[in-house]
Design an enzyme around this catalytic site. Sequence first.
Site, mmCIF file in Angstrom:
data_model
loop_
_atom_site.group_PDB
_atom_site.id
_atom_site.type_symbol
_atom_site.label_atom_id
_atom_site.label_comp_id
_atom_site.label_asym_id
_atom_site.label_seq_id
_atom_site.Cartn_x
_atom_site.Cartn_y
_atom_site.Cartn_z
ATOM 1 N N PRO A 2 -1.448 10.905 -6.261
ATOM 2 C CG PRO A 2 -1.704 13.397 -6.236
ATOM 3 C CD PRO A 2 -2.315 12.206 -5.663
ATOM 4 C CG MET A 3 1.966 7.817 -4.713
ATOM 5 S SD MET A 3 1.908 6.155 -4.776
ATOM 6 C CE MET A 3 1.066 5.548 -6.243
ATOM 7 C CB CYS B 86 4.355 16.432 0.807
ATOM 8 S SG CYS B 86 6.019 15.726 0.559
#
Length: 385
Positions: free
Chosen positions: A26-27, A111
């Site tokens: 996921p970005m 994150c």
Amino acid sequence: MSTATSTAPQLSIGPLPLSVPVVLAPMAGITNTAFRRLCREYGAGLYVSEMITSRALVERTPESLRLIRHHESETTRSIQLYSVDPTTAGEAARFLVGEGLADHIDMNFGCPVPKVTRKGGGAALPWKLEHFRRIVEETVSAAGDIPVTVKMRKGIDADHLTYLEAAKAAEGAGVSAIALHARTAADFYSGNADWDAIGTLKDTITSVPVLGNGDIWSADDALRMVEQSGCDGIVVGRGCLGRPWLFGDLAAAFRGEKRKATPTLGEVGDALRRHAELLVEFFDGDELRGCRDIRKHVAWYFKGYPVGGELRARLAQTESLQHLDDMLGELDRDAPYPGEAAEGQRGRAGTPKKPALPDRWLESRELTDASRAEVSAAELHNSGG
């Protein structure tokens, strides 16, 4: 041509078998349905959405509902949730499952972005081990038969590593796989990923797959990571920026095939154009918004190729598909793949830095009243980060 050969390890995420042990990381702002569809057209694997804030999803904000949309071609719908609260995490999972919107839920505990960690979220949260455990337990319980995975970093910094304890807690909570980005929050994206830490995690976690993430710039890198660490699969992030055909390379390598994509400049331009078209569709036909979004991808696509600075600058200001077509028509379509100049790191690595954390966060592994107040503000109403 790649010289690496291998037989793909068998990988399943709970009941979901993967044809190759490859996951798109996921970005934020990148792995929307447009990019996922493009990558899928080139290869195989599990393609995860960009990070969705659970509070925004529970509150049904229009942006969060748009971000969780999947195209009908996305047969395994994978959504990453960001949460700092067990109740909200569970409510978000129940919504996704109850509405039939996901086949897999991943949880973000990796994150390193300051706006996330300074509120105790992302890579900072596993330091509060019992709070982390409760979030994962509640999500797994709410998800029912839908597999839940977690993605984390090694820890906050070299003196505050959390990944082994957190992974054991997640394993005990019933997750279906654990992915490790083998850097700390302090590392950000700098230096080299610590693949030995992935091996240590693999030795520690025995009942569910362990996936490795960090410095996968080529299919050969992926094979080396698996060989060195013994991990069950790989997660690729920045290495595929402007290079969706990397997923074809990865699928071939894990199947033992000696082939590698070497696109001409014209083929790269075609991929950029396809990406822009899919972005316009993702933004409900808003051509200007889709073309503004493709701008950030221009430098990644043309890394190493003979595209002059003036044309690159204009491409990074494209306003319509026709405008984009006109500029792509100026490319030397027959210009060959430039080799090493197009390889290697993509995206900004940054430099090591002291992570932004809530006041006195490191003084206790428990969530104190003061830190609880900080964490309560961590879930922004907007998704991303």
